[in-house]
Design a protein around this motif. Sequence first.
Motif, short mmCIF file in Angstrom:
data_model
loop_
_atom_site.label_atom_id
_atom_site.label_comp_id
_atom_site.label_asym_id
_atom_site.label_seq_id
_atom_site.Cartn_x
_atom_site.Cartn_y
_atom_site.Cartn_z
N ILE A 89 3.46 -3.64 5.23
CA ILE A 89 4.19 -4.02 4.02
C ILE A 89 3.37 -4.96 3.12
O ILE A 89 3.90 -5.52 2.16
CB ILE A 89 5.54 -4.69 4.35
N SER A 96 1.12 -4.50 0.80
CA SER A 96 1.06 -4.17 -0.63
C SER A 96 2.37 -4.50 -1.31
O SER A 96 2.39 -4.98 -2.46
CB SER A 96 0.71 -2.69 -0.82
N ASP A 97 3.49 -4.28 -0.62
CA ASP A 97 4.79 -4.59 -1.22
C ASP A 97 5.05 -6.09 -1.24
O ASP A 97 5.70 -6.61 -2.16
CB ASP A 97 5.91 -3.86 -0.47
N ARG A 120 3.43 -7.28 -4.21
CA ARG A 120 4.26 -6.99 -5.39
C ARG A 120 5.36 -8.03 -5.53
O ARG A 120 5.69 -8.46 -6.65
CB ARG A 120 4.88 -5.59 -5.27
N LEU A 144 11.91 -6.41 3.68
CA LEU A 144 11.15 -5.17 3.55
C LEU A 144 11.08 -4.41 4.87
O LEU A 144 11.24 -3.18 4.90
CB LEU A 144 9.74 -5.47 3.04
N LYS A 189 12.50 -0.51 6.17
CA LYS A 189 11.58 0.54 6.64
C LYS A 189 12.23 1.53 7.60
O LYS A 189 11.69 2.60 7.86
CB LYS A 189 10.38 -0.12 7.33
N TYR A 214 13.65 3.81 2.51
CA TYR A 214 12.85 2.72 1.95
C TYR A 214 12.58 2.96 0.47
O TYR A 214 11.98 3.96 0.09
CB TYR A 214 11.53 2.61 2.70
N THR A 270 11.21 0.69 -2.84
CA THR A 270 10.74 -0.60 -3.36
C THR A 270 11.55 -1.03 -4.58
O THR A 270 11.73 -2.23 -4.81
CB THR A 270 9.25 -0.53 -3.73
N GLU A 271 12.05 -0.06 -5.35
CA GLU A 271 12.84 -0.40 -6.53
C GLU A 271 14.12 -1.14 -6.13
O GLU A 271 14.59 -2.02 -6.86
CB GLU A 271 13.21 0.88 -7.32
N ILE A 323 12.57 -4.72 -3.46
CA ILE A 323 11.80 -5.85 -4.00
C ILE A 323 12.67 -6.85 -4.76
O ILE A 323 12.52 -8.06 -4.58
CB ILE A 323 10.61 -5.34 -4.84
#
Length: 322
Positions: free
Chosen positions: A10, A12-13, A16, A53, A57, A61, A63-64, A67
């Motif tokens: 996770i 990279s997220d 973000r 996050l 998973k 999942y 991200t919109e 996050i």
Amino acid sequence: MKQLWLFNQINSDLQRVERGLTKFVETDYPILQDSGIHLLAAGGKRLRPAFTLLAGKFYAYSTEKLIPVAMALELIHMATLVHDDVVDASVTRRGRPTVKANWGNIVSVETGDYLLAKALILISQIDHPEVAHILAEVSVEMCQGEIQQIKASFDVEQNLKQYYFRIKRKTALLISACCKLGALVSEAPRRQVWALGAYGHSLGMAFQIVDDVLDITAKPSEFGKPIGGDLRQGIMTLPMILALQSSQADASLRVLLAKADKTDDEVTETINLIKATGAIDQSMQIVDAYIAKAKKHLQDLPQVPARKALEDLAEFIAVRKF
């Protein structure tokens, strides 16, 4: 931001989330801008967004969806830290000056309020009817836990039930909410939402107990703040309560714990007296029991990489030094 090996899937997220937080606290008011960015730059483990996050998973999942939830939870956590630093008169956190140290109490309180308000904006944009309700309830409980802690300062008659009640509200409920909401917005079945929430609760209890132990045993350079802070503030933690209950407790321990203004030598003496009772080992045994309970709740979940990451995270909590 301190990265843990178990966040690889996770990372990279999480980055973000970090970028989103930096952008989200921007404002035209320089003092709020500077204090908010200062707090973000202090980093932290970002455990709460990570829990959110990872919980997502297991299922759908997105991200919109996840996050904004992760950001809102971290903003709430950050707001509580700023307010805590005012209450505790803390001048350092994670080895850096606090907002209080740099800008004073008034700016600190307003920064915390600003972060809470920004969290409310995010929450209002989350398209799930239960998110706002859950976070509102948790926020109320967290305030109650803090008030109870202030009210009970230097009270050496506190018992284990009162301690567990307090740390549940101070720490465990928010971590539980992170896991629960991550699953909820990812359309997990109700049983799995409950299991992840229960995992987060047990892990949150373990996390706070370890924090209380580290306040007595840690190296300041690793812990990020001076040790003995709880002793100076009169916060009765698990090692202190267990030490007082021990048959090996020195008679002076109760007097020292109840004393409002301790010298550095008295803090050191109190720490040594607590350690001599075996209360640190007892406390860590309780941590191990909570860790085992947390991992047991994961058995109801699908065998996906996130489950192994949550198991590893539980193990990390027990051995962390910061």
